[in-house]
Design a protein around this motif. Structure first.
Motif, PDB file in Angstrom:
ATOM      1  N   ASP A  28      55.105 -39.273  75.795  1.00 33.40           N
ATOM      2  CA  ASP A  28      55.911 -38.411  74.958  1.00 33.40           C
ATOM      3  C   ASP A  28      55.016 -37.985  73.710  1.00 33.40           C
ATOM      4  OD1 ASP A  28      57.832 -38.366  76.625  1.00 33.40           O
ATOM      5  OD2 ASP A  28      59.006 -40.054  75.776  1.00 33.40           O
ATOM      6  N   ILE A  29      54.481 -38.880  73.295  1.00 35.42           N
ATOM      7  CA  ILE A  29      53.604 -38.803  71.976  1.00 35.42           C
ATOM      8  C   ILE A  29      52.637 -37.448  72.128  1.00 35.42           C
ATOM      9  CG2 ILE A  29      51.738 -39.661  70.480  1.00 35.42           C
ATOM     10  CD1 ILE A  29      53.512 -42.455  70.743  1.00 35.42           C
ATOM     11  N   LEU A  30      51.760 -37.531  73.313  1.00 30.80           N
ATOM     12  CA  LEU A  30      50.926 -36.477  73.588  1.00 30.80           C
ATOM     13  C   LEU A  30      51.521 -35.077  73.798  1.00 30.80           C
ATOM     14  CD1 LEU A  30      48.812 -38.539  75.978  1.00 30.80           C
ATOM     15  CD2 LEU A  30      47.929 -38.014  73.934  1.00 30.80           C
ATOM     16  N   LEU A  31      52.855 -35.124  74.367  1.00 33.60           N
ATOM     17  CA  LEU A  31      53.421 -33.779  74.675  1.00 33.60           C
ATOM     18  C   LEU A  31      54.080 -33.418  73.232  1.00 33.60           C
ATOM     19  CD1 LEU A  31      55.599 -34.956  77.851  1.00 33.60           C
ATOM     20  CD2 LEU A  31      53.871 -33.090  77.503  1.00 33.60           C
ATOM     21  N   ALA A  32      54.255 -34.188  72.416  1.00 34.27           N
ATOM     22  CA  ALA A  32      54.682 -33.939  71.085  1.00 34.27           C
ATOM     23  C   ALA A  32      53.395 -33.197  70.241  1.00 34.27           C
ATOM     24  CB  ALA A  32      55.327 -34.986  70.297  1.00 34.27           C
ATOM     25  N   ARG A 146      44.715 -48.029  79.201  1.00 36.20           N
ATOM     26  CA  ARG A 146      45.772 -47.826  78.161  1.00 36.20           C
ATOM     27  C   ARG A 146      45.274 -47.560  76.884  1.00 36.20           C
ATOM     28  NH1 ARG A 146      49.644 -51.303  79.271  1.00 36.20           N
ATOM     29  NH2 ARG A 146      47.948 -52.997  79.324  1.00 36.20           N
ATOM     30  N   ALA A 147      44.209 -48.076  76.485  1.00 35.38           N
ATOM     31  CA  ALA A 147      43.667 -48.008  75.043  1.00 35.38           C
ATOM     32  C   ALA A 147      42.950 -46.697  74.878  1.00 35.38           C
ATOM     33  CB  ALA A 147      42.466 -49.168  74.676  1.00 35.38           C
ATOM     34  N   LEU A 148      42.310 -45.974  75.919  1.00 29.91           N
ATOM     35  CA  LEU A 148      41.888 -44.909  75.942  1.00 29.91           C
ATOM     36  C   LEU A 148      43.003 -43.946  75.826  1.00 29.91           C
ATOM     37  CD1 LEU A 148      39.084 -45.373  78.642  1.00 29.91           C
ATOM     38  CD2 LEU A 148      38.660 -44.336  76.297  1.00 29.91           C
ATOM     39  N   ALA A 149      44.115 -44.124  76.540  1.00 26.67           N
ATOM     40  CA  ALA A 149      45.325 -43.038  76.301  1.00 26.67           C
ATOM     41  C   ALA A 149      45.782 -42.946  74.640  1.00 26.67           C
ATOM     42  CB  ALA A 149      46.428 -43.264  77.138  1.00 26.67           C
ATOM     43  N   TYR A 150      45.845 -44.289  74.112  1.00 30.26           N
ATOM     44  CA  TYR A 150      46.243 -44.320  72.740  1.00 30.26           C
ATOM     45  C   TYR A 150      45.251 -43.607  71.834  1.00 30.26           C
ATOM     46  CZ  TYR A 150      50.615 -46.709  73.229  1.00 30.26           C
ATOM     47  OH  TYR A 150      51.967 -46.795  73.603  1.00 30.26           O
ATOM     48  N   GLY A 151      43.940 -44.009  72.220  1.00 27.54           N
ATOM     49  CA  GLY A 151      42.727 -43.247  71.656  1.00 27.54           C
ATOM     50  C   GLY A 151      42.740 -41.709  71.755  1.00 27.54           C
ATOM     51  N   ILE A 152      43.145 -41.490  72.766  1.00 32.48           N
ATOM     52  CA  ILE A 152      43.100 -39.703  72.652  1.00 32.48           C
ATOM     53  C   ILE A 152      44.239 -39.372  71.619  1.00 32.48           C
ATOM     54  CG2 ILE A 152      44.001 -37.926  74.148  1.00 32.48           C
ATOM     55  CD1 ILE A 152      42.751 -39.398  76.540  1.00 32.48           C
ATOM     56  N   ALA A 153      45.374 -39.862  71.542  1.00 34.00           N
ATOM     57  CA  ALA A 153      46.350 -39.622  70.417  1.00 34.00           C
ATOM     58  C   ALA A 153      45.860 -39.860  69.275  1.00 34.00           C
ATOM     59  CB  ALA A 153      47.712 -40.106  70.875  1.00 34.00           C
ATOM     60  N   GLY A 154      45.159 -41.027  68.975  1.00 35.97           N
ATOM     61  CA  GLY A 154      44.859 -41.388  67.680  1.00 35.97           C
ATOM     62  C   GLY A 154      43.791 -40.288  67.141  1.00 35.97           C
ATOM     63  N   HIS A 155      42.862 -40.089  68.144  1.00 37.75           N
ATOM     64  CA  HIS A 155      41.714 -39.171  67.690  1.00 37.75           C
ATOM     65  C   HIS A 155      42.299 -37.896  67.274  1.00 37.75           C
ATOM     66  CE1 HIS A 155      38.391 -36.294  68.890  1.00 37.75           C
ATOM     67  NE2 HIS A 155      37.535 -37.041  68.291  1.00 37.75           N
ATOM     68  N   GLU A 156      43.127 -37.061  67.873  1.00 40.81           N
ATOM     69  CA  GLU A 156      43.687 -36.069  67.543  1.00 40.81           C
ATOM     70  C   GLU A 156      44.306 -36.187  65.940  1.00 40.81           C
ATOM     71  OE1 GLU A 156      46.917 -32.841  68.886  1.00 40.81           O
ATOM     72  OE2 GLU A 156      45.680 -33.464  70.456  1.00 40.81           O
ATOM     73  N   LEU A 157      45.295 -37.299  65.923  1.00 42.21           N
ATOM     74  CA  LEU A 157      45.784 -37.500  64.951  1.00 42.21           C
ATOM     75  C   LEU A 157      44.905 -37.526  63.479  1.00 42.21           C
ATOM     76  CD1 LEU A 157      48.566 -40.151  65.860  1.00 42.21           C
ATOM     77  CD2 LEU A 157      48.971 -37.828  64.963  1.00 42.21           C
ATOM     78  N   TYR A 158      43.834 -38.404  63.701  1.00 45.00           N
ATOM     79  CA  TYR A 158      42.994 -38.285  62.803  1.00 45.00           C
ATOM     80  C   TYR A 158      42.264 -37.042  62.351  1.00 45.00           C
ATOM     81  CZ  TYR A 158      38.429 -39.337  60.617  1.00 45.00           C
ATOM     82  OH  TYR A 158      37.378 -39.005  59.660  1.00 45.00           O
ATOM     83  N   HIS A 159      41.974 -36.195  63.336  1.00 44.06           N
ATOM     84  CA  HIS A 159      41.289 -34.810  62.838  1.00 44.06           C
ATOM     85  C   HIS A 159      42.460 -33.874  62.595  1.00 44.06           C
ATOM     86  CE1 HIS A 159      37.288 -35.706  63.956  1.00 44.06           C
ATOM     87  NE2 HIS A 159      37.624 -36.128  65.023  1.00 44.06           N
ATOM     88  N   LEU A 160      43.726 -34.185  63.026  1.00 42.15           N
ATOM     89  CA  LEU A 160      44.763 -33.279  62.516  1.00 42.15           C
ATOM     90  C   LEU A 160      44.927 -33.519  60.806  1.00 42.15           C
ATOM     91  CD1 LEU A 160      47.540 -32.929  64.882  1.00 42.15           C
ATOM     92  CD2 LEU A 160      46.194 -31.196  63.873  1.00 42.15           C
ATOM     93  N   GLY A 161      44.663 -34.812  60.493  1.00 37.87           N
ATOM     94  CA  GLY A 161      44.834 -35.166  59.117  1.00 37.87           C
ATOM     95  C   GLY A 161      43.715 -34.299  58.250  1.00 37.87           C
ATOM     96  N   VAL A 162      42.445 -34.569  59.056  1.00 35.72           N
ATOM     97  CA  VAL A 162      41.312 -34.043  58.350  1.00 35.72           C
ATOM     98  C   VAL A 162      41.537 -32.302  58.120  1.00 35.72           C
ATOM     99  CG1 VAL A 162      38.899 -33.104  58.556  1.00 35.72           C
ATOM    100  CG2 VAL A 162      39.565 -35.350  58.803  1.00 35.72           C
ATOM    101  N   ILE A 163      42.018 -31.717  59.190  1.00 33.31           N
ATOM    102  CA  ILE A 163      42.361 -30.243  59.207  1.00 33.31           C
ATOM    103  C   ILE A 163      43.564 -30.002  57.893  1.00 33.31           C
ATOM    104  CG2 ILE A 163      43.571 -28.339  60.379  1.00 33.31           C
ATOM    105  CD1 ILE A 163      42.482 -29.442  63.066  1.00 33.31           C
ATOM    106  N   ARG A 164      44.661 -30.713  57.970  1.00 40.78           N
ATOM    107  CA  ARG A 164      45.539 -30.442  56.992  1.00 40.78           C
ATOM    108  C   ARG A 164      44.947 -30.715  55.497  1.00 40.78           C
ATOM    109  NH1 ARG A 164      48.814 -32.854  60.690  1.00 40.78           N
ATOM    110  NH2 ARG A 164      50.343 -31.325  61.875  1.00 40.78           N
TER     111      ARG A 164
END
Length: 169
Positions: A28-32, A146-164
């Motif tokens: 659900d997090i990845l879909l959001a 599981r950690a890789l799945a969460y890492g995918i989401a976290g990597h995007e969150l990190y870079h979205l923060g940089v973008i913003r």
């Protein structure tokens, strides 16, 4: 999949990405995130996509391409480990992967991002429960699917923060 990875499921700096991910079902997090990124990309002009906030920094388009390629690499690792493959996998040079993205349009980046994310979600939806905790070694670090799945989401969150904060502020 609602269970966050324990600290025994990853090592090193990877925890920085995992800690960024909110509570909830990872799919659900990845879909959001997919919806959020798609909307962000639809709002960008080509000029914004070519922006660098400082000399030597990536263009915004390169950051988006990096997010998609990072997800490709992490999803490949996740697939191998979830299937029980114990072959150690190497790291990758993120700078080598940036080559094409500066010349892509925002629409091309959006299409690529969406294809990668949909593939990731399809893979995760099909994983049996026992596959999530299977571990392997990538870049000399032991990590679970599981950690890789969460890492995918976290990597995007990190870079979205940089973008913003650096590209759109």
């Amino acid at each position: 999949m609602n269970q966050r990875p324990s600290e025994e499921e990853y090592a090193g700096d990877f925890g920085e990405y995992i800690r960024l991910v909110p509570e909830g079902n990872i799919i659900d997090i990845l879909l959001a995130q997919q919806k959020q990124m798609t909307e962000l990309l639809a709002s960008l002009t080509e000029s914004q996509g070519a922006y660098r906030y400082a000399e030597g920094k990536w263009m915004l388009k390169e950051v988006v391409g990096h997010i998609a390629d990072g997800e490709r690499v992490m999803t490949y690792r996740l697939l191998r480990f979830a299937r029980g493959d114990q072959t150690p996998l190497p790291g990758f040079d993120q700078e080598l992967f940036l080559y094409p993205f500066g010349s892509w349009t925002i629409a091309q980046l959006a299409e690529d991002y969406l294809a990668v994310r949909q593939s990731t979600i399809t893979l995760l939806r099909g994983l049996p429960a026992e596959a999530w905790s299977r571990k392997g070694t990538a870049n000399d670090i032991s990590i679970s699917a599981r950690a890789l799945a969460y890492g995918i989401a976290g990597h995007e969150l990190y870079h979205l923060g940089v973008i913003r904060n650096r590209y759109l502020s």
